[in-house]
Design an enzyme around this catalytic site. Structure first.
Site, PDB file in Angstrom:
ATOM      1  N   HIS A 159      60.398  19.404 -13.764  1.00  0.00           N
ATOM      2  CA  HIS A 159      60.315  17.454 -13.866  1.00  0.00           C
ATOM      3  C   HIS A 159      60.525  16.578 -14.448  1.00  0.00           C
ATOM      4  O   HIS A 159      61.795  17.541 -15.604  1.00  0.00           O
ATOM      5  CB  HIS A 159      58.542  17.500 -13.785  1.00  0.00           C
ATOM      6  CG  HIS A 159      57.731  17.836 -12.904  1.00  0.00           C
ATOM      7  ND1 HIS A 159      57.536  19.657 -12.995  1.00  0.00           N
ATOM      8  CD2 HIS A 159      56.787  17.420 -11.623  1.00  0.00           C
ATOM      9  CE1 HIS A 159      55.956  19.541 -12.036  1.00  0.00           C
ATOM     10  NE2 HIS A 159      55.748  18.143 -11.387  1.00  0.00           N
ATOM     11  N   LYS A 163      57.230  13.397 -18.481  1.00  0.00           N
ATOM     12  CA  LYS A 163      56.433  14.123 -17.799  1.00  0.00           C
ATOM     13  C   LYS A 163      56.085  14.570 -18.958  1.00  0.00           C
ATOM     14  O   LYS A 163      56.319  15.597 -20.223  1.00  0.00           O
ATOM     15  CB  LYS A 163      56.073  15.473 -16.532  1.00  0.00           C
ATOM     16  CG  LYS A 163      55.148  16.114 -16.162  1.00  0.00           C
ATOM     17  CD  LYS A 163      55.717  17.133 -14.923  1.00  0.00           C
ATOM     18  CE  LYS A 163      53.711  17.632 -15.257  1.00  0.00           C
ATOM     19  NZ  LYS A 163      52.617  16.332 -14.267  1.00  0.00           N
TER      20      LYS A 163
END
Length: 273
Positions: A159, A163
């Site tokens: 990600h 995040k």
């Protein structure tokens, strides 16, 4: 719930996901954008939600008070942080509002609070609202039943740098789907880190590896590795709109449901495949 269009409220309206949820709500037939919420003190308060999302003027202004919008929505869509989501959950439970929860990173107490609230309101709670991811979860169950006892299982996820939780909620859902198919509890077989002299891989475990870099929207791979071959099942997201569209679709699906906890497999009727 409202008799005509399902009216939705969007939490975190000024964030990346919030803006795309607004776009999705404005685009889906049968759904009406009823309210948009931002934190107290945000410079975006008072803005038109549609203009904020680049979708044109809607007449829905961004507000910070749940009390101020309580008559303007039927379903609350929340992709924020666990502590904020739990506050919103308590409000929705008190006022009989449905919820779509895409927030990740809950501890067990937070998950239990969601399950408890589902006795009184209808909730779709999912780690990932992508149609493709949820089809992948179904495929993982099938693959695990055939190959899981004979292979080394690893889950790799990547990600963007912003995040804040790891492994991702989707990666954990993948692990849970595989563990359930093998009649195991993920808590008993998950390996979340390897460092130093670890010794040989323990048979029957499910390993997790995490990447955080750049602007990766979301990539997830489950690997079933044997001697001489391996099966990899991968999903790659290139836009957050896939999650936003699934969340708004879930809000529409909640129409007429008074209570209960559901996930995207219910929304997509995957449990009957």
């Amino acid at each position: 719930m409202h008799d005509a269009n399902i009216r939705v409220a969007i939490a975190g309206a000024g964030g990346r996901m919030g803006r795309q949820l607004i776009q999705a709500a404005l685009a889906l037939e049968g759904v009406q954008l009823g309210a948009a919420l931002e934190r107290e003190g945000s410079s975006l308060l008072g803005s038109d939600a549609g203009e904020l999302a680049g979708a044109g003027k809607t007449g829905v202004t961004v507000q910070s008070s749940l009390d101020a919008i309580k008559d303007d929505f039927d379903v609350f869509i929340d992709f924020t942080r666990p502590e904020g989501t739990l506050n919103h959950l308590a409000f929705c439970r008190q006022h009989g509002k449905g919820m779509v929860i895409g927030t990740t990173g809950f501890d067990e107490a937070g998950k239990q609070a969601i399950r408890d609230a589902a006795a009184d309101i209808a909730i779709v709670f999912a780690a990932n609202f992508s149609v493709g991811v949820n089809v992948m979860l179904k495929l993982l169950e099938k693959a695990a039943k055939v190959m899981g006892d004979y292979t080394d299982i690893e889950i790799i996820e990547a990600h963007h740098r912003h995040k804040v939780d790891a492994p991702s909620g989707t990666a954990l859902a993948m692990g849970e789907a595989i563990a359930h198919a093998l009649d195991k509890d993920l808590k008993d077989c998950a390996v979340y880190s390897r460092e130093g002299h670890t010794g040989e891989r323990v048979p029957g475990t499910i390993g997790f590896a995490t990447v955080r870099a750049g602007d990766i929207v979301g990539e997830h791979t489950a690997m079933f590795a044997d001697i001489g071959e391996r099966l990899e099942i991968t999903h790659k997201a290139s836009s957050r709109m896939t999650f936003a569209n699934g969340a708004v679709r879930s809000a529409l699906w909640l129409s007429g449901k008074e209570s209960g906890i559901f996930d995207m497999r219910d929304v997509l009727d995957l449990n009957n495949l």
